[in-house]
Write an enzyme that holds these catalytic residues in place. Structure first.
Site, PDB file in Angstrom:
ATOM      1  CD  GLU A 173       9.509   1.675  -1.364  1.00 55.83           C
ATOM      2  OE1 GLU A 173      10.685   1.931  -1.693  1.00 55.83           O
ATOM      3  OE2 GLU A 173       8.763   0.940  -2.039  1.00 55.83           O
ATOM      4  CD  GLU A 208       8.228  -3.062  -3.041  1.00 55.84           C
ATOM      5  OE1 GLU A 208       7.286  -2.244  -3.048  1.00 55.84           O
ATOM      6  OE2 GLU A 208       8.690  -3.545  -1.999  1.00 55.84           O
TER       7      GLU A 208
END
Ligand code: 3H9
Length: 695
Positions: free
Chosen positions: A126, A106
């Protein structure tokens, strides 16, 4: 900020993410990044910034150990850092090697350019922690690799080599050779050619048919997600990336979902599993730098189901195996079974012809103990009877080379006794594989009182090589897993006496999430096997009470699936369990014979009695030092006994329920039928009184 984290190479500032082991984006590293970017922006001589990772990774993502702690949200939090990097006036180039995962990816997505080595692993994993990418991943990844590819990566969490994504807008260049030099050269080109800053947030997602695709994705993901909420939330967030009026609106949807998911018990359980698996491989008094013995050749004694399965683990890892049997016929049968298993994988396309041949080529069958002379590790998987083990270990002691590790696959016998059959008890260890041994993840490593530290270190490392979750257990009857399951089975038996039928018990615990209830499970494993164990166990300890219902079943010859009849009826060639009138009548009659008035028992009581029986025994194991840590016990149950992953294991589950609540329930059951089983473990009582948890 230390000098190694900020370096100037001409007009380019290099910021190194340096937070071993995987450059997790904890508070200190986040602060370093923002200060370094500020410094570079303030320096008129700097024209571009390269972000690169030290050690083995760009970044493994947010620091998971921070979750739930104030430092996770403390400024600069990951969002702030990401916005800060994106807003830099000077071009920021992410230079990726090793892994760029989760928050690490990210962060890279917020940079203006990205270069990578082709074998870097790219992932938003995640979901495997029960959350979703919460720092823009669900919004930015679809913008650079497309909605469908991004959805696949985010919902599955799988790693993709950077090379496979080279042609997408995720990467501006693949670097072969030195990454830093390549990134510096790229940065200089960006500066000299005055490339405009590229912001992923500005890319428009154009996907006219998104509704049909998202519906399809939801239909596919829902059944696979089971009790886990994260996969569907990932889809919601990706949907927001497509449909929101602005990028920031999509980020808001993602953020809310992240904050919700991170607090769910499912996410807590998955994070517990992540750290628990890694913690289990560490032994308190065995330092990480303990010299290892080399394991290049393995021998397995016994070519039955267990021996064959054990052998396959090593063959799969490319380690040669000599497999020994006492009779040619049994040896041939064992080798044929291994071949058949590999042939089945070959037919299903899970194995190439080349791998099939190389694995079979590594297998050497023998009838002679002399052929075990050069083995570095010898694992015995013979009949579970102490006299048989004695013969085997005495023979091994005579033929094995000095320093060879001698392992027993015993599941119930005293490993110290077995070790003392040899003149080298320091080389003896228990390696308790679970059936089918080539598939089940769990390996209980039984440490005898004399087992040498380097033997322990070596087998733990070998376990990793053969992809097992190894958990250390001290010596006691049944070790961690089976000693606990005895208490669970005792409760299952008493529940039958008090008012349940097998199917009710199974259904209640399966609804809780167990893969299989106790009666279906024992039908699969064989009632005769547990009967034999019970006979020995209860003969040795006549003071231990248990329900005789299972013995009555065995007296009827109902040994389980293999004979078409056990707690349930089975049709030929079909493993589905059908409730049996005969068994139900037998159960009810047995209660009457015992003078028990049967009562209606709730599912809640069934679940509590089965699960807390595990927890309570687990607490005893911890107190006795048989298990090193509560999470080890959870790993045993999650990887070897079908305990539902989303509940985190019997110890974490108790922590979540609250130890005082568990203790109260135990005290209540102690007043009931066979209340003598419910002696609350002193450790449980102590922790509950202190307001503490196991984990
Ligand atoms: C995230 O990023 C959320 C964001 O979207 C939003 C936030 C707002 N943190 O596996 P290994 C430790 S969530 C802390 O044996 P390998 C690990 O515990 C994160 N620690 O090595 C172990 O410690 P120890 C998304 C971490 O080379 C050591 O590193 N990221 C983290 O076989 C070595 O680990 C992930 O889910 C971490 N993020 O594999 C990635 N990662 O030595 C999870 C690792 O004390 N990590 N540790 O036992 C992995 O998949 C693997 O660890 C990785 C390295 C592939 C990175």
């Amino acid at each position: 900020m230390c000098a190694s984290e900020y370096q100037v190479h001409g007009e380019v500032a290099v910021i190194t993410l340096d937070n071993p082991p995987v450059n997790g984006l904890g508070l200190a590293l986040r602060s370093t990044i923002t200060s370094a970017v500020t410094r570079a922006n303030d320096d008129k001589g700097i024209k571009a910034i390269v972000l690169i990772g030290a050690g083995k990774a760009f970044s493994g993502g947010a620091d998971i150990t921070e979750f739930g702690k104030p430092s996770a949200l403390a400024e600069p939090n990951l969002h702030t850092v990401i916005n800060f990097v994106e807003a830099s006036d000077k071009p920021v180039i992410a230079a990726i090697h090793g892994v760029a995962m989760g928050g690490g990816l990210e962060l890279a997505l917020a940079c203006h350019f990205r270069v990578a080595v082709a074998d870097a692993k790219i992932a938003l994993p995640e979901v495997k922690l029960g959350i979703l990418p919460g720092a823009g991943g669900t919004q930015r990844l679809p913008r650079v690799i497309g909605v469908e590819a991004a959805l696949n990566m985010i919902v599955s969490g799988t790693e993709v080599p950077a090379g496979e994504l080279a042609k997408t807008a995720l990467f501006d260049q693949m670097i072969s050779g030195d990454l830093l030099q390549g990134a510096l050269a790229f940065a200089r080109t960006v500066v000299s050619e005055k490339h405009p800053l590229k912001l992923v947030r500005d890319i428009r997602i154009d996907y006219p048919n998104h509704q049909a695709f998202l519906q399809f994705a939801r239909n596919m993901v829902k059944p696979v997600a089971g009790p886990f909420p994260a996969p569907l939330k990932c889809i919601d967030a990706i949907a927001a990336a497509i449909t929101s009026r602005s990028f920031d609106e999509g980020i808001k949807v993602e953020r809310e979902a992240f904050l919700h998911l991170v607090q769910t018990p499912e996410s807590r359980a998955l994070r517990h599993f992540f750290f628990g698996e890694r913690a289990a491989s560490k032994i308190a008094d065995v330092p990480a730098d303990t010299p290892l013995r080399k394991i290049e050749k393995v021998a397995v004694i016994g070519a039955g189901t267990m021996g064959g399965g054990i052998s396959m683990n090593f063959l799969n890892a490319g380690i040669p195996v000599t497999i020994l049997e006492t009779k040619q016929e049994m040896l041939d049968k064992g080798v044929a079974t291994i071949r058949k298993n590999y042939e089945s994988s070959l037919k299903k396309g899970k194995l190439t012809q080349e791998k099939f041949e190389s694995r079979m080529g590594l297998l050497k069958p023998t009838l002679s103990y002399e052929d075990l002379q050069d083995a570095d590790l010898i694992i015995e998987a013979v009949f579970e009877e102490i006299g048989v083990k004695q013969q085997v270990f005495q023979k091994l002691d005579a033929v094995a080379k000095p320093g060879a590790i001698l392992a027993s696959n015993t599941s119930t016998l005293d490993l110290n006794l077995i070790a003392n059959f040899t003149k080298r008890p320091q080389d003896v260890v228990g390696l308790h594989f679970f059936s089918p041994a080539n598939i089940m993840k769990l390996l209980e490593v039984v440490r005898g009182t004399a087992t040498a530290k380097d033997v322990m270190a070596t087998v733990m490392q070998t376990a990793k090589k053969i992809k097992k979750t190894a958990v250390v257990s001290g010596v006691c009857d049944g070790f961690i897993g089976n000693r606990m399951i005895n208490q669970y089975s005792r409760q299952a038996g008493f529940l039958l006496e008090e008012g349940c039928l097998p199917q009710q018990v199974d259904q209640a615990i399966e609804k809780f999430g167990f893969a299989m209830g106790p009666f279906r499970m024992i039908d699969m494993a064989g009632n005769d096997i547990s009967w034999a164990i019970r006979k020995r166990h209860y003969q040795e300890c006549p003071e231990i009470t248990y329900s005789k219902t299972a013995d009555l079943l065995c007296e009827l010859g109902r040994f389980g699936q293999k004979v078409g009849a056990g707690w349930y009826d089975y049709k030929p060639g079909d493993r589905s369990a059908h409730p049996s009138q005969l068994v139900n009548d037998m159960v009810i009659k047995h209660s009457a014979d015992l003078g028990i008035t049967r009562r209606k028992i709730s599912d809640q009581e069934i679940v509590e009695r089965l699960v807390y029986a595990l927890t309570n025994e687990g607490a005893c194991l911890l107190e006795e030092g048989i298990a090193q840590r509560a999470s080890d016990i959870d790993m045993v149950y999650l990887t070897g006994y079908g305990f539902p992953l989303h509940r985190g294991g019997p110890m974490l589950y108790a922590d979540i329920i609250g130890l005082p609540n568990v203790l109260n329930a135990i005290r209540k059951y102690a007043k009931g039928h066979h209340g003598e089983c419910w002696q609350a473990a002193p450790l449980l009582a102590k922790l509950a009184a202190e307001g503490k948890t196991f984990n």
